[in-house]
Scaffold this motif. Structure first.
Motif, PDB file in Angstrom:
ATOM      1  N   LEU A  42      -8.941 -51.982   5.640  1.00 23.24           N
ATOM      2  CA  LEU A  42      -8.169 -52.432   6.794  1.00 23.24           C
ATOM      3  C   LEU A  42      -9.050 -53.073   7.858  1.00 23.24           C
ATOM      4  CD1 LEU A  42      -5.408 -52.631   8.149  1.00 23.24           C
ATOM      5  CD2 LEU A  42      -5.756 -50.318   9.026  1.00 23.24           C
ATOM      6  N   ASP A  43     -10.216 -52.487   8.109  1.00 24.30           N
ATOM      7  CA  ASP A  43     -11.071 -53.045   9.156  1.00 24.30           C
ATOM      8  C   ASP A  43     -11.780 -54.331   8.727  1.00 24.30           C
ATOM      9  OD1 ASP A  43     -12.881 -51.865   7.415  1.00 24.30           O
ATOM     10  OD2 ASP A  43     -14.065 -50.896   8.981  1.00 24.30           O
ATOM     11  N   GLN A  44     -11.608 -54.747   7.483  1.00 21.35           N
ATOM     12  CA  GLN A  44     -12.177 -56.002   6.989  1.00 21.35           C
ATOM     13  C   GLN A  44     -11.101 -57.049   6.709  1.00 21.35           C
ATOM     14  OE1 GLN A  44     -15.650 -56.614   6.358  1.00 21.35           O
ATOM     15  NE2 GLN A  44     -15.760 -54.812   7.667  1.00 21.35           N
ATOM     16  N   LEU A  45      -9.866 -56.725   7.081  1.00 21.25           N
ATOM     17  CA  LEU A  45      -8.741 -57.593   6.751  1.00 21.25           C
ATOM     18  C   LEU A  45      -8.872 -58.985   7.372  1.00 21.25           C
ATOM     19  CD1 LEU A  45      -6.359 -57.071   4.934  1.00 21.25           C
ATOM     20  CD2 LEU A  45      -4.994 -56.544   6.940  1.00 21.25           C
ATOM     21  N   ASP A  51      -8.338 -65.873   2.424  1.00 16.15           N
ATOM     22  CA  ASP A  51      -8.115 -65.751   0.984  1.00 16.15           C
ATOM     23  C   ASP A  51      -6.788 -65.064   0.679  1.00 16.15           C
ATOM     24  OD1 ASP A  51     -10.574 -66.992   0.091  1.00 16.15           O
ATOM     25  OD2 ASP A  51     -11.567 -65.243   0.958  1.00 16.15           O
ATOM     26  N   ILE A  52      -6.388 -64.097   1.504  1.00 13.27           N
ATOM     27  CA  ILE A  52      -5.088 -63.456   1.319  1.00 13.27           C
ATOM     28  C   ILE A  52      -3.980 -64.471   1.597  1.00 13.27           C
ATOM     29  CG2 ILE A  52      -3.518 -61.673   2.191  1.00 13.27           C
ATOM     30  CD1 ILE A  52      -6.019 -59.927   2.702  1.00 13.27           C
ATOM     31  N   LEU A 181     -16.972 -56.672  -1.252  1.00 11.18           N
ATOM     32  CA  LEU A 181     -15.938 -57.445  -0.569  1.00 11.18           C
ATOM     33  C   LEU A 181     -15.985 -58.906  -1.016  1.00 11.18           C
ATOM     34  CD1 LEU A 181     -13.576 -57.300   1.328  1.00 11.18           C
ATOM     35  CD2 LEU A 181     -15.130 -57.717   3.232  1.00 11.18           C
ATOM     36  N   ASP A 182     -17.171 -59.432  -1.222  1.00  3.50           N
ATOM     37  CA  ASP A 182     -17.287 -60.805  -1.725  1.00  3.50           C
ATOM     38  C   ASP A 182     -16.637 -60.943  -3.104  1.00  3.50           C
ATOM     39  OD1 ASP A 182     -18.560 -61.658   0.565  1.00  3.50           O
ATOM     40  OD2 ASP A 182     -20.581 -61.554  -0.291  1.00  3.50           O
ATOM     41  N   ALA A 186     -13.544 -63.369  -4.015  1.00  5.26           N
ATOM     42  CA  ALA A 186     -13.641 -64.325  -5.129  1.00  5.26           C
ATOM     43  C   ALA A 186     -12.452 -64.162  -6.082  1.00  5.26           C
ATOM     44  CB  ALA A 186     -14.958 -64.127  -5.871  1.00  5.26           C
ATOM     45  N   ARG A 187     -12.060 -62.911  -6.348  1.00  6.59           N
ATOM     46  CA  ARG A 187     -10.901 -62.678  -7.216  1.00  6.59           C
ATOM     47  C   ARG A 187      -9.620 -63.185  -6.577  1.00  6.59           C
ATOM     48  NH1 ARG A 187     -10.416 -57.050  -9.496  1.00  6.59           N
ATOM     49  NH2 ARG A 187      -8.573 -57.952 -10.430  1.00  6.59           N
TER      50      ARG A 187
END
Length: 191
Positions: A42-45, A51-52, A181-182, A186-187
């Motif tokens: 959540l804190d990296q959203l 990308d999302i 996270l990278d 990428a996915r």
């Protein structure tokens, strides 16, 4: 703002068409996640937002956490940025309670991490014991530490939030490694 949610049975039936984002900490994610879920705490959203957003143009985004609280927060955060997402009602707890499988990486693939609820129990219990011990052998006012932790646990249960978990989530052991996270980003780009 009303957040759209789907129950685990609906999500299971549509799993192949959903883009599943798990907003729990990496330790919680490795304890077991919905098959195909990508971990973006959540804190990296905000970092994952572009990308999302691109992935949401190709399919519906399902946001998952342990109980549904953080996924609802994530859906609000995404909606404020113009990205439609739905939450999994009851989170992975409800998913598993209905008998659906959780993916768990092999032990050799991940570093050992404690789940957030285990970390909270250890921290709260340690602080209560510390307050009682200091109150017994020092000024009795130290017992207020134990009372404060007890009050915090009651508040946490009543509001279904946890300030201690939020603070523990910022510890280095609960932060995703940059490479993890990278890989998630990428996915998302390749979907």
């Amino acid at each position: 703002m009303t957040i759209a949610a789907i129950d685990p049975l609906q999500a299971k039936a549509r799993l192949q068409e959903l883009i599943v984002i798990d907003v729990r900490t990496p330790g919680e994610y490795t304890d077991g996640h919905v098959p195909g879920a990508l971990n973006s705490p959540l804190d990296q959203l905000d970092r994952a937002l572009p990308d999302i957003r691109n992935a949401a143009e190709r399919g519906e985004v399902l946001v998952v956490c342990a109980s549904g609280v953080r996924s609802e927060k994530a859906c609000v955060q995404l909606a404020e940025k113009g990205v439609h997402a739905v939450a999994l009602s009851g989170g992975t707890g409800a998913w598993a309670a209905q008998g659906h499988e959780l993916n768990r990486p092999l032990a050799c693939e991940v570093k050992t991490a404690w789940s957030m609820d285990r970390q909270v129990r250890l921290t709260a219990g340690s602080l209560v014991l510390l307050g009682l011990a200091l109150g017994e052998f020092g000024p009795p006012a130290f017992r207020l530490l134990s009372a404060g932790i007890a009050g915090g646990l009651v508040f946490s249960a009543a509001t279904n939030t946890c300030g201690m978990a939020a603070m523990l989530g910022k510890l280095p052991c609960n932060r995703p490694r940059k490479a993890d996270l990278d890989a998630t980003l990428a996915r998302l780009r390749s979907l």
